[in-house]
Design a protein around this motif. Structure first.
Motif, PDB file in Angstrom:
ATOM      1  N   THR A  70       0.699  -1.304  -0.116  1.00  0.00           N
ATOM      2  CA  THR A  70      -0.025   0.026   0.248  1.00  0.00           C
ATOM      3  C   THR A  70       0.950   1.359   0.143  1.00  0.00           C
ATOM      4  O   THR A  70       0.416   2.450  -0.248  1.00  0.00           O
ATOM      5  CB  THR A  70      -1.052   0.043   1.476  1.00  0.00           C
ATOM      6  N   ASN A 193       2.462 -12.165  11.302  1.00  0.00           N
ATOM      7  CA  ASN A 193       1.977 -10.843  10.305  1.00  0.00           C
ATOM      8  C   ASN A 193       2.210 -11.322   9.102  1.00  0.00           C
ATOM      9  O   ASN A 193       2.553 -12.697   8.638  1.00  0.00           O
ATOM     10  CB  ASN A 193       2.947  -9.792  10.681  1.00  0.00           C
ATOM     11  N   ILE A 212      -0.736 -18.346   4.702  1.00  0.00           N
ATOM     12  CA  ILE A 212       0.225 -18.103   5.473  1.00  0.00           C
ATOM     13  C   ILE A 212      -0.239 -18.874   7.047  1.00  0.00           C
ATOM     14  O   ILE A 212       0.498 -18.889   8.173  1.00  0.00           O
ATOM     15  CB  ILE A 212       0.667 -16.613   5.971  1.00  0.00           C
ATOM     16  N   ILE A 238      -6.662 -15.840   9.340  1.00  0.00           N
ATOM     17  CA  ILE A 238      -7.724 -16.288  10.269  1.00  0.00           C
ATOM     18  C   ILE A 238      -9.259 -15.923   9.655  1.00  0.00           C
ATOM     19  O   ILE A 238      -9.278 -15.131   8.704  1.00  0.00           O
ATOM     20  CB  ILE A 238      -7.884 -15.395  11.664  1.00  0.00           C
TER      21      ILE A 238
HETATM   22  C1  LIG Z   1      -4.793  -3.942   2.369  1.00  0.00           C
HETATM   23  C2  LIG Z   1      -3.860  -4.319   3.536  1.00  0.00           C
HETATM   24  C3  LIG Z   1      -3.412  -3.103   4.077  1.00  0.00           C
HETATM   25  C4  LIG Z   1      -2.667  -3.443   5.441  1.00  0.00           C
HETATM   26  N1  LIG Z   1      -2.117  -2.425   6.038  1.00  0.00           N
HETATM   27  C5  LIG Z   1      -1.357  -2.622   7.050  1.00  0.00           C
HETATM   28  C6  LIG Z   1      -0.815  -1.623   7.874  1.00  0.00           C
HETATM   29  O1  LIG Z   1      -1.067  -0.458   7.639  1.00  0.00           O
HETATM   30  N2  LIG Z   1      -0.179  -1.799   9.109  1.00  0.00           N
HETATM   31  C7  LIG Z   1       0.010  -3.154   9.466  1.00  0.00           C
HETATM   32  O2  LIG Z   1       0.631  -3.211  10.541  1.00  0.00           O
HETATM   33  N3  LIG Z   1      -0.586  -4.361   8.929  1.00  0.00           N
HETATM   34  C8  LIG Z   1      -1.245  -3.847   7.606  1.00  0.00           C
HETATM   35  N4  LIG Z   1      -1.535  -5.184   6.941  1.00  0.00           N
HETATM   36  C9  LIG Z   1      -1.326  -6.376   7.556  1.00  0.00           C
HETATM   37  C10 LIG Z   1      -2.612  -7.101   8.096  1.00  0.00           C
HETATM   38  O3  LIG Z   1      -2.803  -6.158   9.353  1.00  0.00           O
HETATM   39  C11 LIG Z   1      -2.373  -8.663   8.778  1.00  0.00           C
HETATM   40  O4  LIG Z   1      -1.257  -8.435   9.557  1.00  0.00           O
HETATM   41  C12 LIG Z   1      -1.701  -9.515   7.467  1.00  0.00           C
HETATM   42  O5  LIG Z   1      -2.537  -9.143   6.587  1.00  0.00           O
HETATM   43  C13 LIG Z   1      -1.676 -10.961   8.051  1.00  0.00           C
HETATM   44  O6  LIG Z   1      -3.153 -11.209   8.399  1.00  0.00           O
HETATM   45  P1  LIG Z   1      -4.298 -11.888   7.637  1.00  0.00           P
HETATM   46  O7  LIG Z   1      -3.897 -13.192   6.894  1.00  0.00           O
HETATM   47  O8  LIG Z   1      -5.410 -12.094   8.308  1.00  0.00           O
HETATM   48  O9  LIG Z   1      -4.457 -10.966   6.353  1.00  0.00           O
HETATM   49  C14 LIG Z   1      -2.506  -4.768   5.826  1.00  0.00           C
HETATM   50  C15 LIG Z   1      -2.960  -5.966   5.165  1.00  0.00           C
HETATM   51  C16 LIG Z   1      -3.773  -5.762   3.899  1.00  0.00           C
HETATM   52  C17 LIG Z   1      -4.308  -6.938   3.076  1.00  0.00           C
END
Ligand SMILES: Cc1cc2nc3c(=O)[nH]c(=O)nc-3n(C[C@H](O)[C@H](O)[C@H](O)COP(=O)(O)O)c2cc1C
Length: 285
Positions: A70, A193, A212, A238
């Protein structure tokens, strides 16, 4: 809907063990999930100055997950505190503010100002930007970097506002990084993460989603097993109440959900309902 059980994380009592992950949920989610029913809402990562974000596409689907790059778009600290933060508070959310910075000094300044802003329950330190250097951000790659950043943040926060360290996805150094964060003053760590990936056009990106999930769960198990005194928040792929239960069984106190919110913003409501304790059996005559 019945309530899930409250949990204790980083000295705070959360209404439920489900936290909405950074960058994946904002006030717009309130149309689908009551923000006062989840454990906390983590804001997108906020920087001192406004950032326009990187080039598009910023999100690309992969066979079993979502890649994101992003460039950390956000309005900067001042505008965030005047607009997005009060709106989340008004919706009843317990707000964890995620921060990311270009230097240790910037991390400290963000912590100093955010920690004293009404409505902020905790500061989540983003140590995991997969493309940090490319975006001019401080690269907390090694466990000793983690200690420096967390130390800079924790020392500026007032009592009652804990620092939560969101660690990099790192199957080899998860325990070491978590220990460094705890020693430097983190009251909890987020493990699981996004993994490091690459977009089809070659830009570095984070990979989240089902791809993941087993890797993240393994890191949670290792960190929680090695550091039983430390509050671990799990995450990574999740999608269901069973996923949450697996993380809790592995030693997590609570769990973050990210990508699944983009697939279906009602997922948290469904999970909370499934996590609610069954009503106790009524006594017979
Ligand atoms: C579109 C998008 C934007 C994200 N922006 C951030 C962010 O600004 N800061 C951050 O720490 N993680 C960010 N993440 C990571 C998520 O918070 C999360 O840790 C990561 O996607 C793993 O979890 P998940 O498998 O449930 O998506 C972002 C993820 C996505 C998909």
């Amino acid at each position: 809907m019945t309530d899930a059980e409250p949990v204790h994380v980083a000295g705070l009592t959360l209404r439920a063990p489900l936290i909405l992950a950074s960058g994946c949920a904002g006030r717009e989610l309130a149309a689908y999930t009551a923000l006062d029913a989840v454990g906390a809402v983590v804001t997108r990562s906020i920087t001192l100055d406004p950032r326009p974000g990187g080039p598009t596409p910023r999100v690309v689907e992969s066979p079993s997950g979502l890649l994101h790059s992003t460039g950390w778009p956000n309005p900067g600290l001042e505008v965030f505190c005047a607009t997005e933060l009060p709106e989340l508070v008004r919706l009843g959310a317990r707000v964890f503010v995620s921060i990311v910075a270009a230097s240790l000094g910037e991390y400290a300044e963000l912590a100093r100002r955010i920690g004293r802003t009404p409505g902020v329950s905790a500061v989540e330190v983003n140590l995991a930007a997969p493309d940090a250097a490319a975006h001019g951000l401080h690269d907390a790659r090694e466990p000793f970097h983690v200690a420096r950043v967390v130390g800079a943040v924790a020392s500026e926060l007032p009592p009652g506002v804990p620092a939560i360290a969101k660690l990099r996805h790192d199957p080899l150094h998860a325990v070491e990084a978590a220990r460094s964060a705890a020693d430097a003053g983190a009251a909890a760590v987020v493990v699981g993460n996004a993994a490091s990936g690459v977009l089809p056009d070659g830009r570095p990106a984070g990979l989240g989603g089902p791809a993941i999930a087993p890797l993240a769960l393994q890191q949670v198990r290792e960190v929680a097993g090695a550091l039983p005194q430390l509050d671990v928040v799990g995450g990574g792929g999740i999608r269901s109440a069973d996923d949450v239960r697996r993380h809790l069984a592995a030693g997590a106190r609570a769990v973050q959900i990210g990508t699944a919110l983009l697939h279906d913003p009602r997922t948290p409501s469904r999970i909370l309902e499934a996590l609610a304790p069954a009503p106790s059996a009524t006594e017979g005559p």
